[in-house]
Design an enzyme around this catalytic site. Sequence first.
Site, short mmCIF file in Angstrom:
data_model
loop_
_atom_site.label_atom_id
_atom_site.label_comp_id
_atom_site.label_asym_id
_atom_site.label_seq_id
_atom_site.Cartn_x
_atom_site.Cartn_y
_atom_site.Cartn_z
N ASN A 1 0.84 -1.20 0.00
CA ASN A 1 0.00 0.00 0.00
C ASN A 1 0.87 1.24 0.00
OD1 ASN A 1 -0.32 1.88 2.53
ND2 ASN A 1 0.22 -0.16 3.31
N LEU B 1 -0.48 8.81 4.14
CA LEU B 1 -0.93 9.60 5.30
C LEU B 1 -2.05 10.58 4.99
CD1 LEU B 1 2.48 10.47 7.05
CD2 LEU B 1 0.86 8.69 7.72
N ASN C 1 4.40 7.55 15.00
CA ASN C 1 4.70 6.87 13.75
C ASN C 1 5.90 7.53 13.09
OD1 ASN C 1 4.75 5.65 11.26
ND2 ASN C 1 2.76 6.41 10.59
N CYS D 1 6.60 5.65 8.62
CA CYS D 1 5.75 5.48 7.45
C CYS D 1 6.61 5.49 6.18
CB CYS D 1 4.70 6.57 7.35
SG CYS D 1 3.66 6.37 5.89
N LYS E 1 6.58 3.54 16.92
CA LYS E 1 6.50 2.49 15.89
C LYS E 1 7.76 2.48 15.05
CE LYS E 1 3.12 2.22 12.63
NZ LYS E 1 1.76 1.83 12.21
N ASN F 1 6.61 -1.64 11.41
CA ASN F 1 5.78 -1.06 10.35
C ASN F 1 5.98 -1.90 9.07
OD1 ASN F 1 4.24 0.76 8.78
ND2 ASN F 1 5.02 2.51 9.92
N GLY G 1 1.16 -8.10 5.68
CA GLY G 1 0.57 -9.43 5.52
C GLY G 1 1.57 -10.53 5.84
#
Lengths: 275, 321
Positions: B74, B78, B132, B135, B170, B197, B222
């Site tokens: 993905n 943000l 976070n 990202c 994270k 992450n 996943g």
Amino acid sequence: MQPALDHNARVHVTSVIDRRVVAPGVISLGFRAPELARAARGGHYVMAVPPTGEAAAVALGIYEADDNRISLLFFLTGKRTRELGALRPGDELSMFGPLGNGFDLTKPPKRATIVAGGVGIASVLLAAEELLRAGSRVELLYGARSSAYLVDAKRFARLGCDVAVSTDDGSAGHHGFVTQLLEQRKPPELLLACGPSPMLRAVAASAARMGVRAQLSLEETFACGVGGCWGCVVPLSAESAQAPSFPPGDRGGSDVVYARICKEGPVFWSDELRW
Amino acid sequence: MTAIAMPDLSVRLGKLELPYPTLMGSGCYGSGDEFASFADLRKIGAVVLKSVTREPRLGNPTPRLVHVAAGMLNAIGLQNPGIDWYLEHDVPKFAGRPCVLIGSVAGFSIDDYAYVCERLASRDEIAAIEVNISCPNVASEGETFACDPRLTEKVVRAVRSTTDKTLIVKLSPNVTDIAGIARAAEAAGADALAVVNTVRGMAIDVETWRPRLGNVTGGLSGPAIRPIAVLAVYEVARAVKIPIVGQGGIETVSDALEFLLAGASAIGIGTANFTDPRVPERIVAGLSDYLQRRGLSTIAELTGKANVGRLSAAQIEGDAG
């Protein structure tokens, strides 16, 4: 747009009651699912969980719905749809829905035109039935790659739709694009469409020339299907009533916002899309 | 009749106490509401909300999402309405949610992080803050903070000074020494670490020769990343004393147990919600069964209990015999 009925949207575990191969690589699966069937409207979809549970759920338009049964119609395109397509009567399947905002049919017109391309037909049968029940004259313009892929064209005719078809190879109907058929028509009062993205863009362009607003059911890869991940967005006019909550006036210099196809859609007004 | 003691599944992350050890990953679970008709929100530990930034962000161009073997890529970027709008319009809707809500902050400068964190943490609806710093889907230096221990320490120190609420930092798996980054976050005052992450990835359409994501690259999540994440948890657990939220491809009870045994105190569930929204409840029920079957009374008894010692000569001989 016609909202999903959230109170009925939940996980349903059901089993396959019938399976049809309706075109090469196109499968229809029927399920006994009374709650879903009664809640479903044209343009609604479900998220179907592939049986092995090893891949994300698949968004599939609800094709048929009566008091007890729904069916889903889909192309075998990848691992997840092949898993679903391998199901046989008696096999169990989990799905959640109905989801999404469907076609807005609250003001049934005298004449409506529906443009469907390929398996886009899966999202328009319920809308056609609802319009016919309300007394509308419905014309279906249906395009596919060849005559073998025109799923249930005769069925739409039997229901009372005027059906005109087109094929890419000329094996049935008009030889060319379904949108060329639309161009030959007088502007309809209500224009609905579902199909591949290039077709929808052409429908939007035709609608603009005709001076009508089309309702387009968009397709995109979904992850969550419920608005949680923002993966399936489309740029939309910031002024659209379907635009998600976002600060007015400051969008980083942009007059668009990204709307979730799964949540704010999948049906959008053609003149509000900024794609 | 003898009462059978139910195992205690509650966990503590800093000051934050959660009834269950399952956190719904940021960006995967909206604000909880979206999943309310499909999952029992009272049966999950917490929802980590989507990251919010100082200014509104439109997010990345489409397509933003691609399903790949054993996971998905993905590149949302943000998308969020910015902290002002978020506090005024979104946060009030969180009141009365049946689950704990953890806010998540992202930024492009240390000052951004501190500013957004202070404002978000001031709200009662928000129980704790995820920072976070990892990202992978923002242009320029978005990930820099999680890739350099000195920057990690600076940003965590800055947000620490703004709130007493639990801070969960994270971390990114896209580094060579995640243990060093973890130590920096701990030293700067993090109460807990979320590990990990998404892993940076890319997919190309062989017909069009174009990247399949509008942003070209994205974050892989996943089951494909699970072993990477388990190793990261194992390495971080040996480096710090603060609790770890282990995450990366958890789909089943067995997956969750792997992370706990590797050193996690709680687990994050993200992509699996997209397969079946009932996964979090199943994992909680399964963990409870597992503890009972093993005669254990708390989830903490599993944390870091993976036996990674070398086999003794006698054991090896025994196996051979």
